[in-house]
Design a protein around this motif. Structure first.
Motif, PDB file in Angstrom:
ATOM      1  N   PRO A 374      -8.251 -17.293  31.697  1.00  0.00           N
ATOM      2  CA  PRO A 374      -9.327 -16.885  31.811  1.00  0.00           C
ATOM      3  C   PRO A 374      -9.338 -15.372  30.992  1.00  0.00           C
ATOM      4  O   PRO A 374      -8.730 -14.687  31.736  1.00  0.00           O
ATOM      5  N   ASN A 375     -10.720 -15.700  30.464  1.00  0.00           N
ATOM      6  CA  ASN A 375     -10.914 -14.263  29.268  1.00  0.00           C
ATOM      7  C   ASN A 375     -11.064 -12.785  30.149  1.00  0.00           C
ATOM      8  O   ASN A 375     -11.963 -11.525  30.503  1.00  0.00           O
ATOM      9  N   SER A 376     -11.721 -13.615  31.632  1.00  0.00           N
ATOM     10  CA  SER A 376     -12.342 -12.160  33.094  1.00  0.00           C
ATOM     11  C   SER A 376     -11.162 -11.943  33.508  1.00  0.00           C
ATOM     12  O   SER A 376     -11.644 -10.862  33.444  1.00  0.00           O
ATOM     13  N   ILE A 377     -10.090 -11.593  32.783  1.00  0.00           N
ATOM     14  CA  ILE A 377      -9.227 -10.799  33.214  1.00  0.00           C
ATOM     15  C   ILE A 377      -8.100 -10.799  32.454  1.00  0.00           C
ATOM     16  O   ILE A 377      -8.165 -10.233  31.260  1.00  0.00           O
ATOM     17  N   GLU A 378      -7.301  -9.387  32.745  1.00  0.00           N
ATOM     18  CA  GLU A 378      -6.876  -8.592  31.731  1.00  0.00           C
ATOM     19  C   GLU A 378      -5.493  -9.405  32.066  1.00  0.00           C
ATOM     20  O   GLU A 378      -4.941  -9.441  32.856  1.00  0.00           O
ATOM     21  N   VAL A 379      -5.044  -9.567  30.570  1.00  0.00           N
ATOM     22  CA  VAL A 379      -3.339  -9.681  30.712  1.00  0.00           C
ATOM     23  C   VAL A 379      -2.575  -9.416  29.269  1.00  0.00           C
ATOM     24  O   VAL A 379      -2.779  -8.368  28.520  1.00  0.00           O
ATOM     25  N   GLU A 380      -1.467  -8.727  29.894  1.00  0.00           N
ATOM     26  CA  GLU A 380      -0.499  -7.873  29.377  1.00  0.00           C
ATOM     27  C   GLU A 380       0.927  -7.953  28.935  1.00  0.00           C
ATOM     28  O   GLU A 380       1.154  -8.526  30.006  1.00  0.00           O
ATOM     29  N   ALA A 381       1.635  -8.535  28.299  1.00  0.00           N
ATOM     30  CA  ALA A 381       3.097  -8.835  27.715  1.00  0.00           C
ATOM     31  C   ALA A 381       4.017  -7.671  27.815  1.00  0.00           C
ATOM     32  O   ALA A 381       3.400  -6.447  27.129  1.00  0.00           O
ATOM     33  N   LEU A 382       4.509  -7.416  28.227  1.00  0.00           N
ATOM     34  CA  LEU A 382       5.417  -6.135  28.228  1.00  0.00           C
ATOM     35  C   LEU A 382       7.545  -6.915  28.446  1.00  0.00           C
ATOM     36  O   LEU A 382       7.998  -7.922  28.865  1.00  0.00           O
ATOM     37  N   ASP A 383       7.731  -6.255  27.160  1.00  0.00           N
ATOM     38  CA  ASP A 383       9.564  -6.688  26.704  1.00  0.00           C
ATOM     39  C   ASP A 383      10.329  -6.686  27.634  1.00  0.00           C
ATOM     40  O   ASP A 383      11.166  -5.493  27.458  1.00  0.00           O
ATOM     41  N   LEU A 384      10.319  -7.035  28.711  1.00  0.00           N
ATOM     42  CA  LEU A 384      10.741  -6.582  30.004  1.00  0.00           C
ATOM     43  C   LEU A 384      11.366  -8.072  30.713  1.00  0.00           C
ATOM     44  O   LEU A 384      10.503  -9.125  29.984  1.00  0.00           O
ATOM     45  N   THR A 385      12.283  -8.232  31.602  1.00  0.00           N
ATOM     46  CA  THR A 385      12.389  -9.066  32.650  1.00  0.00           C
ATOM     47  C   THR A 385      11.629  -8.340  33.954  1.00  0.00           C
ATOM     48  O   THR A 385      10.972  -7.259  33.967  1.00  0.00           O
ATOM     49  N   ALA A 386      11.485  -9.587  34.489  1.00  0.00           N
ATOM     50  CA  ALA A 386      10.250  -9.290  36.194  1.00  0.00           C
ATOM     51  C   ALA A 386      11.442  -8.695  36.637  1.00  0.00           C
ATOM     52  O   ALA A 386      10.433  -7.295  37.354  1.00  0.00           O
ATOM     53  N   GLU A 387      12.339  -8.260  37.556  1.00  0.00           N
ATOM     54  CA  GLU A 387      12.990  -7.207  38.270  1.00  0.00           C
ATOM     55  C   GLU A 387      13.524  -5.812  37.725  1.00  0.00           C
ATOM     56  O   GLU A 387      13.528  -4.720  37.632  1.00  0.00           O
ATOM     57  N   ASP A 388      13.357  -5.762  36.290  1.00  0.00           N
ATOM     58  CA  ASP A 388      13.331  -4.378  35.378  1.00  0.00           C
ATOM     59  C   ASP A 388      12.616  -3.186  35.715  1.00  0.00           C
ATOM     60  O   ASP A 388      11.115  -3.647  36.467  1.00  0.00           O
ATOM     61  N   PRO A 389      13.403  -2.039  36.826  1.00  0.00           N
ATOM     62  CA  PRO A 389      12.714  -1.018  36.934  1.00  0.00           C
ATOM     63  C   PRO A 389      11.645  -1.206  36.826  1.00  0.00           C
ATOM     64  O   PRO A 389      10.328  -0.373  37.224  1.00  0.00           O
ATOM     65  N   LYS A 390      11.089  -0.474  34.908  1.00  0.00           N
ATOM     66  CA  LYS A 390       9.943  -0.441  34.314  1.00  0.00           C
ATOM     67  C   LYS A 390       9.105  -0.670  34.491  1.00  0.00           C
ATOM     68  O   LYS A 390       7.926  -0.326  34.783  1.00  0.00           O
ATOM     69  N   PHE A 391       9.516  -2.289  34.851  1.00  0.00           N
ATOM     70  CA  PHE A 391       7.941  -3.462  34.394  1.00  0.00           C
ATOM     71  C   PHE A 391       7.861  -3.428  35.311  1.00  0.00           C
ATOM     72  O   PHE A 391       6.796  -3.286  36.387  1.00  0.00           O
TER      73      PHE A 391
END
Length: 405
Positions: A374-391
């Motif tokens: 939905p447009n009501s939430i913030e959506v962001e993509a990161l060029d990382l894996t789910a377990e990457d410490p930076k993510f």
């Protein structure tokens, strides 16, 4: 003096319930006998009678006894007992509860105990406790104890078992520790799966270093549902929903499936939440024969969690169905919600080097999610894996920022 409620059908369990009362009093406590029977008189006096129970539930005992039927009376007994017992608990008039019964008594008592809050002592002595107790316990902290013999009469064995159950409830009531009072800045609810544990451990440390406590839930159906019940009860104040395997399995009726409310509660309550679709690119399927691929999945990319838990990577069409379900359930989220997509793999299985690594399917999943969220939430993509410490660090900082804003 701690007061323990004893819940029983006193027309058939009077001697046993009275013995429990004596044991609690011997330990220095007080017992409150609550009768959820229907037909027949009791040899002991109840503190809360079956007339009071049925009346509180909107029924009339005299009318029900004209043509007695447990099926017709049960809704009134359940509603009345739940109303009276939760009221006693809320008013601080009872400090724990113990129930005793066979299959019918256990079935009658279970939903009443499930209505009580987390942390309140709940002990259920049952002849049905050596089988599948999932329907009786649900997602609540109910302690079930196997009666071994039928709960019918006092003897050298049953006295010891009844005494143990009574003492267990009384002993739990002595603990003064509170769930709802924490010295931390807040309590974070976090979902997790084994394929995300490295990232979850990093997240816990980051939250704790920032002054927060974390309650982690194994996202295999009951885990996520328990997390959301704790939101309703005010125990959890913000959410890092790191694992979405329950949603994927729910769409396809697999092992980790959760109920229809999963992923809706934080939005409805307005709690800050950061969401990651961790573990939702695959299913967990319990098989009868070890290491044998079930029919219909021969053309899927696969691995095995254990010899009995089959794990197929969802294809593009199947992932789109999961994305649609996630999008639909997030419609209630209007503020303080961020959806973070790890583009290089939503679990260790689909990260590079994992058995389900597939960049084409990763891209297809992200495309499907973008169409459904939905447009009501913030959506962001990161060029990382789910377990990457930076993510993980980005997700943790995002949630803390929402809370402290």
């Amino acid at each position: 003096m701690k007061t323990i409620a004893i819940l029983a059908t006193l027309d058939t369990k009077a001697d046993e319930a009275d013995f429990m009362r004596q044991e609690i009093e011997r330990l220095g406590g007080k017992a409150l006998l609550i009768d959820i029977g229907l037909v027949g008189d009791s040899t002991i006096k109840a503190d809360v009678t079956k007339e009071e129970i049925i009346s509180a539930g909107g029924g009339n005992l005299a009318e029900l006894l004209e043509r007695p039927s447990r099926e017709k009376a049960s809704p009134f007994i359940l509603a009345g007992a739940t109303k009276i017992i939760t009221g006693l608990q809320e008013d601080g008039k009872i400090d724990g509860i113990v129930t005793l019964g066979g299959t019918q008594g256990t079935s009658a008592c279970a939903p009443i105990l499930q209505a009580l809050p987390y942390g309140f002592p709940k002990v259920m002595l049952s002849t049905a406790a050596s089988g599948d107790v999932g329907p009786f316990v649900g997602i609540k902290d109910i302690t079930m104890m196997f009666a071994v013999s039928d709960i019918l009469g006092l003897n050298v064995f049953s006295r010891k078992i009844l005494a143990n159950a009574a003492a267990a409830a009384w002993g739990m009531a002595q603990v003064e520790r509170s769930i709802t009072k924490s010295e931390a800045k807040g309590v974070i609810g976090m979902s997790n799966l084994g394929v995300l544990t490295k990232g979850a451990m990093h997240a816990i440390k980051l939250f704790e270093d920032a002054g927060y406590e974390v309650i982690t839930f194994h996202a295999i159906g009951a885990g996520g549902e328990a997390m959301e019940q704790m939101m309703r009860e005010g125990i959890i104040t913000a959410v890092f929903d790191y694992a979405m395997g329950e949603i994927a399995d729910g769409v396809f009726g697999a092992l980790r499936a959760s109920g229809p409310d999963r992923l809706t509660v934080a939005g409805e309550l307005g709690l800050p939440q950061v969401i990651c679709p961790g573990g939702s690119e695959h299913l967990g399927i319990l098989v009868d024969k070890p290491s044998q691929v079930p029919a219909g999945y021969e053309d899927h990319q696969i691995t095995w969690h254990t010899p009995y838990v089959f794990v197929p990577r969802l294809n593009a069409e199947e992932q789109a169905k999961v994305a649609a379900c996630i999008g639909e359930r997030l419609q209630s989220a209007k503020k303080d919600t961020a959806f973070l997509m790890p583009l290089k793999g939503v679990s260790s299985y689909s990260a590079e080097g994992g058995e389900l690594y597939n960049t084409d399917l990763d891209a297809a999943y992200w495309d499907a999610l973008q169409k459904e969220l939905p447009n009501s939430i913030e959506v962001e993509a990161l060029d990382l894996t789910a377990e990457d410490p930076k993510f993980v660090e980005h997700a943790v900082n995002k949630l803390i920022g929402m809370i402290e804003a």
